[in-house]
Motif scaffolding. Structure first.
Motif, short mmCIF file in Angstrom:
data_model
loop_
_atom_site.label_atom_id
_atom_site.label_comp_id
_atom_site.label_asym_id
_atom_site.label_seq_id
_atom_site.Cartn_x
_atom_site.Cartn_y
_atom_site.Cartn_z
N GLY A 136 11.65 6.26 -24.18
CA GLY A 136 12.64 6.23 -22.85
C GLY A 136 13.92 6.49 -23.33
N ALA A 137 14.55 6.28 -22.07
CA ALA A 137 16.08 6.50 -22.10
C ALA A 137 16.92 5.44 -23.07
N SER A 138 15.97 4.32 -23.11
CA SER A 138 16.64 3.11 -23.78
C SER A 138 16.51 3.26 -25.49
N GLY A 139 15.52 4.36 -25.77
CA GLY A 139 15.28 4.52 -27.04
C GLY A 139 14.00 3.80 -27.64
N LYS A 140 13.56 2.87 -26.68
CA LYS A 140 12.45 2.09 -27.11
C LYS A 140 11.09 2.92 -26.60
N ASN A 141 9.88 2.84 -26.88
CA ASN A 141 8.69 3.36 -26.52
C ASN A 141 8.28 2.71 -25.40
N GLN A 142 7.76 3.82 -24.62
CA GLN A 142 7.06 3.32 -23.29
C GLN A 142 5.61 3.72 -23.25
N ARG A 143 4.70 3.30 -22.63
CA ARG A 143 3.42 3.66 -22.80
C ARG A 143 3.30 4.85 -21.84
N VAL A 144 2.44 5.60 -21.93
CA VAL A 144 2.33 7.05 -21.42
C VAL A 144 0.91 6.63 -20.38
N MET A 145 1.10 7.11 -19.24
CA MET A 145 0.15 6.86 -18.17
C MET A 145 -0.30 8.05 -17.34
N VAL A 146 -1.56 8.37 -16.90
CA VAL A 146 -1.98 9.30 -16.25
C VAL A 146 -2.73 9.01 -14.98
N ALA A 147 -2.65 9.85 -14.02
CA ALA A 147 -3.62 9.65 -12.81
C ALA A 147 -4.82 10.14 -12.77
N PHE A 181 3.08 14.34 -12.65
CA PHE A 181 2.93 14.60 -14.20
C PHE A 181 1.67 14.79 -14.97
N PRO A 182 1.11 15.94 -14.75
CA PRO A 182 -0.33 16.00 -15.03
C PRO A 182 -0.65 15.92 -16.95
N ASN A 183 0.71 16.04 -17.59
CA ASN A 183 0.34 15.71 -18.77
C ASN A 183 0.83 14.19 -19.05
N GLY A 184 0.78 13.38 -18.34
CA GLY A 184 1.20 11.90 -18.47
C GLY A 184 2.70 11.74 -18.28
N CYS A 185 3.27 10.47 -18.17
CA CYS A 185 4.45 10.23 -17.93
C CYS A 185 4.64 8.70 -18.35
N ILE A 186 6.05 8.46 -18.56
CA ILE A 186 6.28 7.03 -18.76
C ILE A 186 7.00 6.41 -17.74
N SER A 187 7.38 5.20 -17.64
CA SER A 187 7.91 4.64 -16.57
C SER A 187 9.28 5.04 -16.22
N ASP A 188 9.98 5.50 -17.06
CA ASP A 188 11.28 6.19 -16.90
C ASP A 188 11.08 7.50 -16.04
N ASP A 189 9.87 8.25 -16.24
CA ASP A 189 9.77 9.47 -15.33
C ASP A 189 9.39 9.15 -13.94
N THR A 235 0.78 -1.13 0.02
CA THR A 235 0.06 -0.04 0.05
C THR A 235 0.71 1.15 0.01
N ALA A 236 1.91 1.30 0.85
CA ALA A 236 2.94 2.47 0.83
C ALA A 236 3.32 2.56 -0.53
N ARG A 237 3.95 1.49 -1.00
CA ARG A 237 4.67 1.42 -2.32
C ARG A 237 3.58 2.17 -3.34
N GLU A 238 2.56 1.71 -3.57
CA GLU A 238 1.41 1.99 -4.55
C GLU A 238 1.27 3.41 -4.15
N LYS A 239 1.20 3.82 -2.90
CA LYS A 239 1.03 5.59 -2.90
C LYS A 239 2.18 6.28 -3.39
N MET A 240 3.23 5.85 -3.16
CA MET A 240 4.59 6.63 -3.55
C MET A 240 4.52 6.57 -5.24
N VAL A 241 4.07 5.50 -5.79
CA VAL A 241 4.14 5.38 -7.44
C VAL A 241 2.96 6.15 -7.76
N LEU A 242 1.68 6.17 -7.01
CA LEU A 242 0.87 7.15 -7.54
C LEU A 242 0.87 8.46 -7.55
#
Length: 96
Positions: free
Chosen positions: A85-96, A38-46, A25-32
């Motif tokens: 992402g930093a690897s040059g590969k595409n990552q999915r954009v996510m928003v809360a 990032f109100p305009n969305g973010c990728i896993s690297d962010d 639960t604490a980890r989920e809260k931190m990730v959330l």
């Protein structure tokens, strides 16, 4: 603890013990919180960079394993977009 399993049926006992020791639960809260930063969305690297800088969480799986449970709880969603992402590969954009 979450009702979702934190380890697979074939996991070694050390992995099971480690999973049971996490406060999911604490980890989920931190990730959330990171995704919300990032109100305009973010990728896993962010998210991983944010969690490393703000919460000193450097483990890849400690962060990325939370995306599914947050999405299942409808706290985040994937926009359908991707960004490089930093690897040059595409990552999915996510928003809360």
């Amino acid at each position: 603890m979450s009702d979702l399993p934190l380890f697979s049926r074939n996991s070694p006992q050390t992995s099971i013990d480690a999973a049971k020791s996490l406060d999911v639960t604490a980890r989920e809260k931190m990730v959330l919180q990171a995704i919300k930063a990032f109100p305009n969305g973010c990728i896993s690297d962010d998210v991983r960079t944010y969690c490393a800088e703000r919460f000193n969480i450097h483990s890849y799986s400690s962060v990325t394993a939370r995306y599914k449970s947050l999405a299942d709880k409808k706290l985040i969603h994937f926009t359908g977009e991707t960004r490089k992402g930093a690897s040059g590969k595409n990552q999915r954009v996510m928003v809360a």
